[in-house]
Design an enzyme around this catalytic site. Structure first.
Site, mmCIF file in Angstrom:
data_model
loop_
_atom_site.group_PDB
_atom_site.id
_atom_site.type_symbol
_atom_site.label_atom_id
_atom_site.label_comp_id
_atom_site.label_asym_id
_atom_site.label_seq_id
_atom_site.Cartn_x
_atom_site.Cartn_y
_atom_site.Cartn_z
ATOM 1 N N SER A 104 0.673 -1.290 -0.014
ATOM 2 C CA SER A 104 0.058 0.079 -0.012
ATOM 3 C C SER A 104 0.911 1.167 0.175
ATOM 4 O O SER A 104 1.585 1.504 -0.981
ATOM 5 C CB SER A 104 -0.914 0.162 1.212
ATOM 6 N N HIS A 111 -7.417 -5.446 -0.756
ATOM 7 C CA HIS A 111 -6.285 -4.703 -0.455
ATOM 8 C C HIS A 111 -5.817 -5.304 0.797
ATOM 9 O O HIS A 111 -6.856 -5.519 1.869
ATOM 10 C CB HIS A 111 -6.685 -3.106 -0.420
ATOM 11 N N GLU A 127 -9.073 -4.852 -4.746
ATOM 12 C CA GLU A 127 -8.418 -3.960 -3.901
ATOM 13 C C GLU A 127 -9.550 -3.158 -3.499
ATOM 14 O O GLU A 127 -9.504 -2.710 -2.103
ATOM 15 C CB GLU A 127 -7.564 -2.966 -4.729
#
Length: 535
Positions: A185, A429, A314
């Site tokens: 990330s 994610h 995600e």
């Protein structure tokens, strides 16, 4: 007081032997200062060298997190004095590959500690793992467009940690000439920034980018000095002179600065997941970290072997609590959600781009709560996939290998399903992180059962990631665990590895989405003067 001892440039450290959750043990040194505490006059300054100490420093406990709001409890945690790192190794002798982890958290939260990133699984492969902290939010990313605070202090903290590794890691049994930088990330976006920054050259030799590049709209959208002025106004002070702003902000208690940061996000920012302080061009700095816009640096690319990839869904993390007002707002003002990076070259094309996106993701139907899975795809593709695909394309022109992956194993025991209580289908994610690291905070909840598919997925991640760190090739040999050879992309072919319950090799993942963004790019470039279009 027994315990392994190491002498670094600043003095002696005493660590501990840790029993691993997967059997055996490893050597741990925690809370090692890699820069001077960024307090007082050093608040908002570039990191300064760590100070020496006398005697033996206890390195059995982690340093504090950088001050932030905890995303689960919503309490304020951490400290402004937070520039510490942790080292885990199997032996202080020899010279093993080093993996340096940069945590995520949108540049406003997170930390590198065992809470989420216990190194136990990685230790099985005889490497050395370093996890680092860096200043977050206003402390790490205030920008006044002036040399007094040019911005990117948090990214420069990461550089300071890498310099510490180069100088000291041999004492821990690590090889300073074989360092792999990896992150997820915002941590992965940080890796991308480090890959292209002129001041990080030579500090690491390979990189792994998990769901993050500096081209993501929630990271790369330009910051203006106006943000800082509005922020100071929220604190009740109307000043515009950079020197006065810094002097004033250095007098405000750290907790108050974090509270003001929380109040400061506009609805538009929340809609676009923009935080008020993030990486930016810092060309006013005496030593710029990012002298040019990220788009220009990304096109130039980098000459370091890299693994880069994304997760299949995600966008789930952004929509854990989808509110009715979001859908109403999307339906009425869809243009507002068009990410800035898509129309940066020609903002007048926003309505045409919005039409194209709406048709593709929502089939021109009203956007209601029934459309949550379409919205997951919309945010996942525009906020993650597009930026990742672009970086892969730029790297296809380079000689160093680029290994591209898509992670799609949708486990009922995933982080998002068990910790965030999501019932949505797909790999969100962050879902790959607990396969690489042992998350102490959720140890019981995310326990990997022996002989389960989760165990196989974890073993594969750990093996491919550490083999890449050791050799630059994630699949040097094919066996019962690593069943497929992972080819890098070539100039003409976008090879990739799908990491699901099985491994499978393919080309051009999510090709229809890639074609959508090419169409959008053509729309935006149409009507630009020839010179602009060629820029």
């Amino acid at each position: 007081m027994g315990g392994p001892m190491v002498n670094v440039k600043q003095g002696w450290l005493r660590g501990t032997i840790v029993k691993s959750v997967v059997g055996g043990s490893y050597i741990s040194f925690k809370g090692i200062p890699f820069a001077a505490p960024p307090l007082g006059d050093l608040r908002f300054s570039d990191p300064q060298p760590p100070r020496p100490w006398t005697g033996v420093r206890d390195a059995s406990k982690e340093g504090p997190k950088c001050i932030q709001i905890d995303y689960i409890t919503s309490n304020m945690v951490g400290d402004e004095d937070c520039l510490y790192l942790n080292v885990a190794t199997t032996s202080l002798k020899g010279s093993r590959p080093v993996m340096v982890w940069i945590h995520g958290g949108a540049f406003i939260m997170g930390d590198g500690g065992d809470d989420m990133f216990g190194p136990d699984y990685l230790m099985k492969q005889d490497i050395l793992v370093v996890s680092i902290q860096y200043r977050l939010g206003v402390f790490g990313f205030l920008k006044l467009d002036h040399e007094v605070v040019p911005g990117n202090m948090g990214l420069k903290d990461q550089v300071a940690a890498l310099k510490w590794v180069r100088e000291n890691i041999a004492q821990f049994g690590g090889d300073p000439n074989n360092v792999t930088l990896f992150g997820e990330s915002a941590g992965s976006s940080s890796v991308h920034y480090q890959l292209v920054s002129p001041i990080s050259k030579g500090l690491f030799h390979k990189a792994i980018m998990q769901s993050g590049t500096m081209l993501f709209p929630w990271i790369g959208t330009p910051l203006s000095v106006e943000t800082a002025r509005r922020y100071v106004a929220v604190l009740g002070n109307e000043i515009t002179d950079p020197h006065e702003i810094v002097e004033y902000l250095r007098t405000v208690p750290a907790a108050k600065l974090i509270e003001a940061q929380e109040q400061f996000q506009t609805d538009e920012d929340r809609f676009k997941f923009l935080t008020p302080f993030r990486p930016s061009v810092d060309d006013k700095s005496k030593e710029p970290f990012m002298p040019k816009p990220p788009e220009e640096l990304a096109v130039e690319g980098f000459d370091v072997p890299v693994i880069i990839g994304y997760n299949s869904h995600e966008g789930i993390l952004f929509l854990l609590t989808p509110h009715d007002w979001m859908f109403e707002e999307l339906d009425k003002n869809f243009e507002r959600t068009v990410p800035a990076d898509l129309i940066m070259e020609n903002p007048s094309k926003v309505s045409q781009v919005a039409d194209e996106l709406r048709k593709f993701y929502f089939k021109d139907k009203p956007i209601t709560t029934d459309a949550v899975s379409d919205l997951v795809r919309y945010y996942g593709d525009t906020y993650f996939l597009n930026g990742t695909q672009k970086v892969v394309e730029y790297q296809q022109k380079k000689r160093t290998p680029t290994y591209f992956y898509k992670f799609s194993y949708d486990s009922p025991k995933s982080l998002t399903k068990l910790v965030y209580k999501s019932s949505m289908k797909g790999t969100s994610h962050e879902d790959e992180v607990p396969y690489l690291f042992h998350p102490l905070r959720f140890a019981d909840l995310l326990k990997i059962e022996p002989n389960s598919i989760e165990q196989t997925v974890s073993d594969r991640f750990v093996k491919m990631w550490t083999d890449f760190a050791k050799t630059g090739n994630p699949t040097p040999q094919i066996d019962d665990l690593i069943t497929v050879k992972w080819d890098p992309v070539t100039r003409t072919t976008k090879n990739y590895l799908e990491i699901g319950s099985e491994l499978s090799a393919g080309v051009n993942p999510d090709e229809e989405v890639e074609l959508l963004f090419k169409r959008i790019s053509d729309i935006v470039k149409s009507n630009l003067s020839q010179g602009e279009a060629n820029d």
